[in-house]
Design a protein around this motif. Structure first.
Motif, PDB file in Angstrom:
ATOM      1  N   LEU A  14       0.824  -1.201   0.000  1.00 58.08           N
ATOM      2  CA  LEU A  14       0.000   0.000   0.000  1.00 58.08           C
ATOM      3  C   LEU A  14       0.859   1.251   0.000  1.00 58.08           C
ATOM      4  N   LEU A  15       1.880   1.283   0.832  1.00 60.05           N
ATOM      5  CA  LEU A  15       2.754   2.452   0.913  1.00 60.05           C
ATOM      6  C   LEU A  15       3.548   2.643  -0.369  1.00 60.05           C
ATOM      7  N   SER A  16       3.955   1.564  -1.022  1.00 60.99           N
ATOM      8  CA  SER A  16       4.700   1.726  -2.277  1.00 60.99           C
ATOM      9  C   SER A  16       3.804   2.347  -3.337  1.00 60.99           C
ATOM     10  N   GLY A  17       2.528   2.022  -3.347  1.00 60.44           N
ATOM     11  CA  GLY A  17       1.592   2.646  -4.274  1.00 60.44           C
ATOM     12  C   GLY A  17       1.358   4.099  -3.938  1.00 60.44           C
ATOM     13  N   CYS A  18       1.317   4.421  -2.653  1.00 61.78           N
ATOM     14  CA  CYS A  18       1.114   5.809  -2.239  1.00 61.78           C
ATOM     15  C   CYS A  18       2.309   6.671  -2.603  1.00 61.78           C
ATOM     16  N   ALA A  19       3.489   6.099  -2.578  1.00 60.44           N
ATOM     17  CA  ALA A  19       4.672   6.878  -2.943  1.00 60.44           C
ATOM     18  C   ALA A  19       4.563   7.345  -4.386  1.00 60.44           C
ATOM     19  N   ASN A  20       4.064   6.486  -5.266  1.00 55.59           N
ATOM     20  CA  ASN A  20       3.913   6.864  -6.662  1.00 55.59           C
ATOM     21  C   ASN A  20       2.817   7.891  -6.855  1.00 55.59           C
ATOM     22  N   ALA A  21       1.827   7.906  -5.974  1.00 59.24           N
ATOM     23  CA  ALA A  21       0.730   8.853  -6.105  1.00 59.24           C
ATOM     24  C   ALA A  21       1.208  10.289  -5.936  1.00 59.24           C
ATOM     25  N   GLY A  22       2.365  10.500  -5.312  1.00 59.14           N
ATOM     26  CA  GLY A  22       2.889  11.840  -5.104  1.00 59.14           C
ATOM     27  C   GLY A  22       3.684  12.377  -6.281  1.00 59.14           C
ATOM     28  N   ASN A  23       3.893  11.565  -7.308  1.00 61.25           N
ATOM     29  CA  ASN A  23       4.644  12.019  -8.480  1.00 61.25           C
ATOM     30  C   ASN A  23       3.863  13.090  -9.218  1.00 61.25           C
ATOM     31  N   PRO A  24       4.554  14.054  -9.820  1.00 55.51           N
ATOM     32  CA  PRO A  24       3.851  15.086 -10.583  1.00 55.51           C
ATOM     33  C   PRO A  24       3.060  14.472 -11.734  1.00 55.51           C
ATOM     34  N   TRP A  25       1.886  15.031 -11.980  1.00 58.16           N
ATOM     35  CA  TRP A  25       1.072  14.565 -13.089  1.00 58.16           C
ATOM     36  C   TRP A  25       0.285  15.712 -13.692  1.00 58.16           C
ATOM     37  N   VAL A  26      -0.082  15.510 -14.945  1.00 59.81           N
ATOM     38  CA  VAL A  26      -0.970  16.428 -15.645  1.00 59.81           C
ATOM     39  C   VAL A  26      -2.103  15.604 -16.231  1.00 59.81           C
ATOM     40  N   GLU A  27      -3.189  16.297 -16.560  1.00 59.30           N
ATOM     41  CA  GLU A  27      -4.301  15.634 -17.216  1.00 59.30           C
ATOM     42  C   GLU A  27      -4.682  16.426 -18.455  1.00 59.30           C
ATOM     43  N   ILE A  28      -4.829  15.720 -19.555  1.00 51.36           N
ATOM     44  CA  ILE A  28      -5.225  16.342 -20.823  1.00 51.36           C
ATOM     45  C   ILE A  28      -6.102  15.326 -21.557  1.00 51.36           C
ATOM     46  N   GLY A  29      -7.155  15.803 -22.172  1.00 54.66           N
ATOM     47  CA  GLY A  29      -8.031  14.911 -22.922  1.00 54.66           C
ATOM     48  C   GLY A  29      -8.643  13.819 -22.072  1.00 54.66           C
ATOM     49  N   GLY A  30      -8.809  14.096 -20.770  1.00 54.70           N
ATOM     50  CA  GLY A  30      -9.401  13.114 -19.870  1.00 54.70           C
ATOM     51  C   GLY A  30      -8.457  12.015 -19.428  1.00 54.70           C
ATOM     52  N   GLU A  31      -7.179  12.160 -19.727  1.00 53.24           N
ATOM     53  CA  GLU A  31      -6.203  11.134 -19.342  1.00 53.24           C
ATOM     54  C   GLU A  31      -5.071  11.754 -18.540  1.00 53.24           C
ATOM     55  N   ARG A  32      -4.596  11.025 -17.554  1.00 55.90           N
ATOM     56  CA  ARG A  32      -3.524  11.483 -16.680  1.00 55.90           C
ATOM     57  C   ARG A  32      -2.184  10.925 -17.145  1.00 55.90           C
ATOM     58  N   PHE A  33      -1.167  11.802 -17.103  1.00 55.98           N
ATOM     59  CA  PHE A  33       0.202  11.419 -17.453  1.00 55.98           C
ATOM     60  C   PHE A  33       1.134  11.807 -16.318  1.00 55.98           C
ATOM     61  N   SER A  34       1.973  10.885 -15.868  1.00 60.10           N
ATOM     62  CA  SER A  34       3.054  11.217 -14.945  1.00 60.10           C
ATOM     63  C   SER A  34       4.079  12.007 -15.733  1.00 60.10           C
ATOM     64  N   VAL A  35       4.587  13.087 -15.136  1.00 64.99           N
ATOM     65  CA  VAL A  35       5.526  13.926 -15.879  1.00 64.99           C
ATOM     66  C   VAL A  35       6.785  14.212 -15.085  1.00 64.99           C
ATOM     67  N   GLU A  36       7.860  14.348 -15.832  1.00 63.19           N
ATOM     68  CA  GLU A  36       9.087  14.931 -15.303  1.00 63.19           C
ATOM     69  C   GLU A  36       8.954  16.427 -15.556  1.00 63.19           C
ATOM     70  N   ILE A  37       9.492  17.232 -14.654  1.00 61.45           N
ATOM     71  CA  ILE A  37       9.399  18.679 -14.760  1.00 61.45           C
ATOM     72  C   ILE A  37      10.729  19.248 -15.232  1.00 61.45           C
ATOM     73  N   ALA A  38      10.678  20.114 -16.230  1.00 60.06           N
ATOM     74  CA  ALA A  38      11.856  20.854 -16.695  1.00 60.06           C
ATOM     75  C   ALA A  38      11.513  22.332 -16.530  1.00 60.06           C
ATOM     76  N   ASP A  39      12.015  22.938 -15.457  1.00 55.69           N
ATOM     77  CA  ASP A  39      11.634  24.325 -15.169  1.00 55.69           C
ATOM     78  C   ASP A  39      12.820  25.269 -15.001  1.00 55.69           C
ATOM     79  N   ASP A  40      13.993  24.830 -15.447  1.00 52.56           N
ATOM     80  CA  ASP A  40      15.124  25.766 -15.502  1.00 52.56           C
ATOM     81  C   ASP A  40      15.837  25.570 -16.844  1.00 52.56           C
ATOM     82  N   ASP A  41      16.731  26.476 -17.171  1.00 50.59           N
ATOM     83  CA  ASP A  41      17.362  26.462 -18.496  1.00 50.59           C
ATOM     84  C   ASP A  41      18.065  25.136 -18.798  1.00 50.59           C
ATOM     85  N   ALA A  42      18.788  24.597 -17.832  1.00 46.50           N
ATOM     86  CA  ALA A  42      19.538  23.360 -18.075  1.00 46.50           C
ATOM     87  C   ALA A  42      18.586  22.189 -18.332  1.00 46.50           C
TER      88      ALA A  42
END
Length: 149
Positions: A14-42
């Motif tokens: 249960l805890l291993s599943g909860c750890a993944n639930a904290g990963n960043p995600w976006v939703e588009i077109g009714g579907e959720r995608f886990s995403v990596e964030i690129a928010d600086d120049d590098a």
């Protein structure tokens, strides 16, 4: 297996599943995608370069400091991608579907947004078509997306 170990095993799963639930995600077109964030120049410059695959249901979200025309290229990118451009209101303003990989270094073409954008979402090629995305579609942010500066 001793009886006391079963609850511990269930708790660990249960805890291993909860750890993944904290990963960043976006939703588009009714579907959720886990995403990596690129928010600086590098991070934005490196993007998805040199990767041999992008797992299903995942992508990369690029966050820019301000809304302005953007242009992305596929330099050193080994997998075809959909490049989706979103404005400050997280509305889809431009799409570059099925963008091919490019090993041509600085000779790789760029793919401009055509309109000002602040967020860029890269997904596996074919996702935008599968989701039947149209300009104006809204990108929803889940937990783990950093606040805009």
């Amino acid at each position: 297996m001793p009886a006391f170990r079963l609850p511990l095993l269930a708790l660990a799963l249960l805890l291993s599943g909860c750890a993944n639930a904290g990963n960043p995600w976006v939703e588009i077109g009714g579907e959720r995608f886990s995403v990596e964030i690129a928010d600086d120049d590098a991070e934005r410059a490196r993007g998805l370069m040199f990767r041999d695959r992008l797992a299903d249901g995942t992508g990369m979200l690029f966050i820019h400091d301000r809304e302005e025309p953007q242009a992305y290229w596929m330099k050193n990118t080994r997998i075809p991608l959909d490049i989706l451009y979103f404005d400050d209101d997280r509305k889809l303003v431009s799409q570059r579907r099925d963008t091919p990989p490019c090993s041509g270094g600085n000779a790789c073409p760029s793919y401009p947004s055509g309109r000002p954008a602040r967020y860029v979402l890269e997904l596996n090629a074919g996702e935008a078509a599968r989701l039947e995305l149209q300009d104006g579609a809204e990108l929803r942010f889940g937990k783990g997306i950093p606040p805009v500066r």
